[in-house]
Design a protein around this motif. Structure first.
Motif, mmCIF file in Angstrom:
data_model
loop_
_atom_site.group_PDB
_atom_site.id
_atom_site.type_symbol
_atom_site.label_atom_id
_atom_site.label_comp_id
_atom_site.label_asym_id
_atom_site.label_seq_id
_atom_site.Cartn_x
_atom_site.Cartn_y
_atom_site.Cartn_z
ATOM 1 N N ILE A 124 0.815 -1.218 0.000
ATOM 2 C CA ILE A 124 0.000 0.000 0.000
ATOM 3 C C ILE A 124 0.852 1.274 0.000
ATOM 4 C CG2 ILE A 124 -2.011 -1.084 1.069
ATOM 5 C CD1 ILE A 124 -1.123 0.094 3.753
ATOM 6 N N GLY A 125 2.186 1.126 -0.076
ATOM 7 C CA GLY A 125 3.046 2.296 -0.250
ATOM 8 C C GLY A 125 3.343 3.042 1.042
ATOM 9 N N PRO A 126 3.882 4.246 0.911
ATOM 10 C CA PRO A 126 3.934 5.066 -0.299
ATOM 11 C C PRO A 126 4.867 4.590 -1.402
ATOM 12 C CG PRO A 126 5.136 6.125 1.500
ATOM 13 C CD PRO A 126 4.438 4.950 2.089
ATOM 14 N N VAL A 127 5.824 3.717 -1.106
ATOM 15 C CA VAL A 127 6.665 3.157 -2.162
ATOM 16 C C VAL A 127 6.164 1.759 -2.494
ATOM 17 C CG1 VAL A 127 8.979 2.402 -2.791
ATOM 18 C CG2 VAL A 127 8.684 4.502 -1.466
ATOM 19 N N LEU A 128 5.851 1.550 -3.769
ATOM 20 C CA LEU A 128 5.417 0.239 -4.252
ATOM 21 C C LEU A 128 6.533 -0.329 -5.125
ATOM 22 C CD1 LEU A 128 1.797 1.232 -5.380
ATOM 23 C CD2 LEU A 128 2.495 0.304 -3.158
ATOM 24 N N ARG A 129 7.032 -1.478 -4.765
ATOM 25 C CA ARG A 129 8.124 -2.073 -5.537
ATOM 26 C C ARG A 129 7.561 -3.170 -6.443
ATOM 27 N NH1 ARG A 129 12.681 0.178 -4.140
ATOM 28 N NH2 ARG A 129 12.988 1.043 -2.053
ATOM 29 N N SER A 130 6.999 -2.741 -7.556
ATOM 30 C CA SER A 130 6.361 -3.696 -8.468
ATOM 31 C C SER A 130 6.036 -3.013 -9.786
ATOM 32 C CB SER A 130 5.078 -4.234 -7.833
ATOM 33 O OG SER A 130 4.376 -5.044 -8.754
ATOM 34 N N ASN A 131 6.085 -3.802 -10.873
ATOM 35 C CA ASN A 131 5.630 -3.340 -12.193
ATOM 36 C C ASN A 131 4.186 -3.753 -12.450
ATOM 37 O OD1 ASN A 131 8.217 -2.342 -12.867
ATOM 38 N ND2 ASN A 131 8.862 -4.351 -13.608
ATOM 39 N N ALA A 132 3.498 -4.264 -11.443
ATOM 40 C CA ALA A 132 2.193 -4.887 -11.657
ATOM 41 C C ALA A 132 1.181 -3.956 -12.310
ATOM 42 C CB ALA A 132 1.645 -5.424 -10.331
ATOM 43 N N ILE A 133 1.106 -2.702 -11.851
ATOM 44 C CA ILE A 133 0.118 -1.787 -12.419
ATOM 45 C C ILE A 133 0.435 -1.501 -13.879
ATOM 46 C CG2 ILE A 133 -0.876 0.529 -12.294
ATOM 47 C CD1 ILE A 133 -0.369 0.480 -9.277
ATOM 48 N N ARG A 134 1.673 -1.151 -14.163
ATOM 49 C CA ARG A 134 2.070 -0.844 -15.545
ATOM 50 C C ARG A 134 1.787 -2.009 -16.481
ATOM 51 N NH1 ARG A 134 8.278 -0.852 -16.752
ATOM 52 N NH2 ARG A 134 7.762 -3.063 -16.851
ATOM 53 N N ASP A 135 2.156 -3.214 -16.044
ATOM 54 C CA ASP A 135 2.026 -4.371 -16.932
ATOM 55 C C ASP A 135 0.576 -4.838 -17.051
ATOM 56 O OD1 ASP A 135 4.732 -4.137 -17.203
ATOM 57 O OD2 ASP A 135 5.234 -5.823 -15.895
ATOM 58 N N ALA A 151 10.745 2.554 -17.553
ATOM 59 C CA ALA A 151 10.940 2.206 -16.144
ATOM 60 C C ALA A 151 10.408 3.302 -15.227
ATOM 61 C CB ALA A 151 12.424 1.971 -15.872
ATOM 62 N N GLN A 152 10.599 4.561 -15.623
ATOM 63 C CA GLN A 152 10.114 5.669 -14.796
ATOM 64 C C GLN A 152 8.591 5.693 -14.740
ATOM 65 O OE1 GLN A 152 12.042 9.052 -16.629
ATOM 66 N NE2 GLN A 152 13.813 8.934 -15.260
ATOM 67 N N LEU A 153 7.941 5.171 -15.793
ATOM 68 C CA LEU A 153 6.481 5.127 -15.783
ATOM 69 C C LEU A 153 5.974 4.255 -14.643
ATOM 70 C CD1 LEU A 153 3.737 5.800 -17.063
ATOM 71 C CD2 LEU A 153 4.009 3.754 -18.484
ATOM 72 N N THR A 154 6.686 3.166 -14.349
ATOM 73 C CA THR A 154 6.301 2.305 -13.230
ATOM 74 C C THR A 154 6.199 3.112 -11.946
ATOM 75 O OG1 THR A 154 7.208 0.249 -14.116
ATOM 76 C CG2 THR A 154 7.093 0.433 -11.735
ATOM 77 N N LYS A 155 7.223 3.909 -11.652
ATOM 78 C CA LYS A 155 7.228 4.705 -10.422
ATOM 79 C C LYS A 155 6.109 5.740 -10.438
ATOM 80 C CE LYS A 155 12.200 4.180 -9.601
ATOM 81 N NZ LYS A 155 13.498 4.886 -9.427
ATOM 82 N N ALA A 156 5.864 6.360 -11.600
ATOM 83 C CA ALA A 156 4.825 7.383 -11.692
ATOM 84 C C ALA A 156 3.440 6.785 -11.477
ATOM 85 C CB ALA A 156 4.899 8.077 -13.055
ATOM 86 N N LEU A 157 3.185 5.631 -12.077
ATOM 87 C CA LEU A 157 1.900 4.960 -11.885
ATOM 88 C C LEU A 157 1.721 4.529 -10.430
ATOM 89 C CD1 LEU A 157 1.795 2.756 -15.107
ATOM 90 C CD2 LEU A 157 0.197 4.607 -14.556
ATOM 91 N N ASN A 158 2.781 4.006 -9.845
ATOM 92 C CA ASN A 158 2.705 3.574 -8.451
ATOM 93 C C ASN A 158 2.420 4.745 -7.517
ATOM 94 O OD1 ASN A 158 3.252 0.998 -9.345
ATOM 95 N ND2 ASN A 158 5.345 0.932 -8.581
ATOM 96 N N ARG A 159 3.083 5.873 -7.757
ATOM 97 C CA ARG A 159 2.824 7.061 -6.931
ATOM 98 C C ARG A 159 1.375 7.510 -7.081
ATOM 99 N NH1 ARG A 159 8.088 8.743 -8.726
ATOM 100 N NH2 ARG A 159 7.102 9.951 -10.394
ATOM 101 N N HIS A 160 0.871 7.479 -8.303
ATOM 102 C CA HIS A 160 -0.502 7.912 -8.550
ATOM 103 C C HIS A 160 -1.493 6.960 -7.876
ATOM 104 C CE1 HIS A 160 -3.220 10.582 -10.702
ATOM 105 N NE2 HIS A 160 -3.981 9.537 -10.960
ATOM 106 N N ALA A 161 -1.181 5.674 -7.890
ATOM 107 C CA ALA A 161 -2.054 4.685 -7.253
ATOM 108 C C ALA A 161 -2.174 4.954 -5.753
ATOM 109 C CB ALA A 161 -1.520 3.276 -7.493
ATOM 110 N N VAL A 162 -1.041 5.234 -5.117
ATOM 111 C CA VAL A 162 -1.040 5.472 -3.671
ATOM 112 C C VAL A 162 -1.916 6.670 -3.314
ATOM 113 C CG1 VAL A 162 0.424 6.129 -1.712
ATOM 114 C CG2 VAL A 162 1.201 4.364 -3.310
ATOM 115 N N LYS A 163 -1.925 7.690 -4.198
ATOM 116 C CA LYS A 163 -2.751 8.883 -3.950
ATOM 117 C C LYS A 163 -4.242 8.551 -3.916
ATOM 118 C CE LYS A 163 0.434 12.182 -6.143
ATOM 119 N NZ LYS A 163 0.589 13.130 -7.277
#
Length: 203
Positions: A124-135, A151-163
């Motif tokens: 549940i973050g705030p840091v998500l260590r996974s490509n699951a959302i992107r893929d 690769a940076q898109l993974t981090k951006a999507l994960n940050r947005h998910a946590v919000k």
């Protein structure tokens, strides 16, 4: 007469040539703004990963997740079709009771939910260590400029998910929760589970 006719012909040709020219607008730097090729492949070369995540969240993540999510049981069945050495990510809708809240690492918090009788650790973050959302969303490498942007898109999507997630704390333990998840499967097992939506209560 002959010279006058030739001159008239030249003027007519120039008029036709000018009429055939398309006026191109210029941007703030004085460079021509070329119209998009309708046959061009979709791409994100002119957007930052954060812009891609925010502009594409509804159409490429939220709506597909809500409309196409597998049940947990169907996901487990599907995991057995993943080829050896490979992985696959899908959206999953599941309900369960929270049995643990782990915030020992404040940046990588987890919930443990009992889903279909099994404990499942949900990031549940705030840091998500996974490509699951992107893929799971189906973003492809060939849509991007290079591996770094992908690769940076993974981090951006994960940050947005946590919000999008509600405030989660120890008070959630013992309560039923409905979850929309991005899950990465390996052959016959689950590797990563990332929360996209969490809501207390039974279905």
């Amino acid at each position: 007469m002959k010279g006058r006719a030739t001159g008239g012909l030249i003027v007519a040709l120039l008029t036709l040539m000018l009429a055939a020219c398309t006026v191109v607008d210029l941007d703030a730097d004085g460079k021509p703004i070329m119209p998009k090729d309708p046959n061009a492949k979709p791409g994100y070369s002119n957007q930052t990963p954060q812009q891609i995540a925010e502009s594409g969240w509804a159409s490429r993540v939220q709506q597909p997740a809500e409309q196409q999510a597998l049940s947990w049981a169907d996901m487990e069945t599907k995991s057995h079709t993943v080829k050896a050495g490979a992985s696959e990510s899908v959206f999953v809708r599941a309900g369960g009771v929270v049995t643990a809240f782990d915030n020992s690492n404040a940046r990588e918090r987890h919930l443990t939910m009992t889903i279909n009788g099994k404990p499942v650790q949900v990031q549940i973050g705030p840091v998500l260590r996974s490509n699951a959302i992107r893929d799971a969303a189906g973003f492809r490498f060939d849509e991007f400029t290079n591996q770094v942007q992908y690769a940076q898109l993974t981090k951006a999507l994960n940050r947005h998910a946590v919000k999008q997630l509600p405030a989660v704390d120890a008070s959630w333990v013992g309560k039923p929760v409905q979850a929309l998840l991005a899950v990465t499967m390996a052959p016959g097992k689950v590797d990563d589970v990332v929360a996209i939506q969490l809501q207390q209560g039974s279905p």
